[in-house]
Design an enzyme around this catalytic site. Structure first.
Site, mmCIF file in Angstrom:
data_model
loop_
_atom_site.group_PDB
_atom_site.id
_atom_site.type_symbol
_atom_site.label_atom_id
_atom_site.label_comp_id
_atom_site.label_asym_id
_atom_site.label_seq_id
_atom_site.Cartn_x
_atom_site.Cartn_y
_atom_site.Cartn_z
ATOM 1 N N TYR A 54 33.862 -14.339 -18.499
ATOM 2 C CA TYR A 54 32.962 -15.374 -18.007
ATOM 3 C C TYR A 54 33.422 -15.826 -16.625
ATOM 4 O O TYR A 54 34.361 -16.588 -16.487
ATOM 5 C CB TYR A 54 32.917 -16.559 -18.964
ATOM 6 C CG TYR A 54 32.434 -16.238 -20.358
ATOM 7 C CD1 TYR A 54 31.690 -15.094 -20.624
ATOM 8 C CD2 TYR A 54 32.712 -17.085 -21.432
ATOM 9 C CE1 TYR A 54 31.254 -14.796 -21.907
ATOM 10 C CE2 TYR A 54 32.276 -16.803 -22.715
ATOM 11 C CZ TYR A 54 31.550 -15.655 -22.948
ATOM 12 O OH TYR A 54 31.126 -15.373 -24.225
ATOM 13 N N SER A 200 24.587 -17.817 -29.496
ATOM 14 C CA SER A 200 23.162 -17.909 -29.144
ATOM 15 C C SER A 200 22.311 -18.353 -30.335
ATOM 16 O O SER A 200 21.271 -17.745 -30.624
ATOM 17 C CB SER A 200 22.651 -16.570 -28.591
ATOM 18 O OG SER A 200 23.309 -16.227 -27.393
ATOM 19 N N GLY A 203 18.685 -18.943 -29.525
ATOM 20 C CA GLY A 203 17.958 -17.873 -28.837
ATOM 21 C C GLY A 203 18.106 -17.966 -27.332
ATOM 22 O O GLY A 203 17.143 -17.745 -26.590
ATOM 23 N N GLY A 210 10.768 -22.692 -25.407
ATOM 24 C CA GLY A 210 9.786 -21.630 -25.250
ATOM 25 C C GLY A 210 9.688 -21.137 -23.814
ATOM 26 O O GLY A 210 10.665 -21.136 -23.071
#
Length: 335
Positions: A54, A200, A203, A210
């Site tokens: 990272y 995650s 998502g 969304g």
């Protein structure tokens, strides 16, 4: 909660720190991120997740600074090795010399004496898993790491690794729209007494807002290149968010809280590690612990989520548990 059966105890929800330094747009201000990490620890979220890739390296340096002043003793720190981004190329390594050098590098950047949970971030399919775990076992015996973990490993890889040294945790992507691990990986972990860390779980933010999320992504945001975020897939995937949002509204919580609650309801051996760079989102995420779902609500969520998702988790060239099997130990010739 107890993570795995080797003695590691962590907070019931963790904090993924990747987005503070890499992949989700430009690095965030260091001072703000340290404030967020301290807020998380004070709020009881003490399981912190990072990796040497990272940045690369900059997220570990950030964590090292955040752990000063007595904070280190209050947290369970997980980091990872195995993905080398040197010179812009992505290479996966699991040979003993690399394992040892990577551990030494992480310890130095984190400015600590011992890593609580050390994962192999991705599996080197050129090196028998027994060889990699053998070197990690030595690091445990030397006191440089406490517990060993794997990330994106197949069931057979997990079994072979566990036979060399007990694996404490397997990190995998698990959310309402990423459920392929449920058939074989999760049962294998449970059979062997291995804890499950879900990355995650929102998502990558899509289950929180969304397609609105896509409007705010910077050009260098890694998510723009993932199949599920592509315009040809995002509109259909937005119907999943809309249904999650509908149920969340009925329950009086946010879509993020509902999606996270679903992961929490998978079992007491599952610890999700949602990432964020904002205190308000962090506070919202820990609110998921108060959301209780009935079997009917769980079934409702599951009926439309995974069935309607369009696009793979990663691009074709990505290494995942589906491509993580390694050669037999008998084939290994040390260089």
């Amino acid at each position: 909660m107890k993570l795995g059966s080797q003695g590691l105890e962590v907070s019931v929800q963790g904090l993924g720190c990747m987005g503070m330094s890499a992949f989700y747009g430009p690095p965030k201000p260091e001072t703000d991120m340290i404030v967020l990490i301290h807020h998380a620890v004070q709020s009881g979220v003490t399981f912190l997740d990072t990796s040497d890739m990272y940045g690369p390296h900059t997220n570990e340096v950030l964590l090292g600074k955040a752990l000063k002043g007595g904070v280190r003793d209050k947290v369970e720190l997980a980091t990872k090795f195995g993905i080398n981004l040197a010179e812009g190329k992505r290479e996966i390594h699991g040979d003993p010399a690399y394992v040892r050098a990577a551990c030494e590098g992480s310890l130095k950047r984190l400015d600590i004496n011992c890593i609580d949970l050390y994962y192999q971030h991705r599996i080197d399919t050129r090196v028998p898993i027994e060889i990699t775990i053998g070197e990690l076992k030595k690091l445990v015996e030397e006191g440089q790491i406490k517990y060993i973990g794997l990330s994106e490993a197949s069931a057979s890889t997990i079994r072979r690794a566990h036979a060399v040294h007990p694996i404490t945790a397997v990190q995998l992507e698990w959310s309402l729209w990423s459920r392929d691990v449920e058939e074989e990986i999760v049962p294998t972990c449970r059979e062997l007494g291995i804890g499950i860390v879900a990355y995650s779980p929102l998502g990558r933010g899509f289950l929180s807002s969304g397609t609105k999320l896509l409007e705010n992504l910077t050009q260098d945001d890694y998510r723009k290149f993932l199949p599920r975020f592509k315009p040809e897939n995002a509109e259909q995937n937005n119907t999943i968010f809309e249904r999650v949002n509908e149920l969340a509204t009925r329950k009086g919580c946010t879509p993020s809280q509902l999606a996270l609650a679903w992961v929490h309801h998978q079992g007491k051996d599952v610890c999700p590690i949602p990432g964020t760079t904002k205190i308000e989102n962090f506070n919202q995420n820990i609110g998921a612990l108060s959301v209780k779902l009935t079997p009917e609500e769980m079934a409702e969520l599951e009926s439309f989520a995974a069935a309607h998702v369009k696009g793979d988790r990663y691009g074709d060239a990505a290494s995942t548990w589906k491509t993580s099997d390694t050669p037999p130990l008998s084939s290994w010739k040390a260089v």
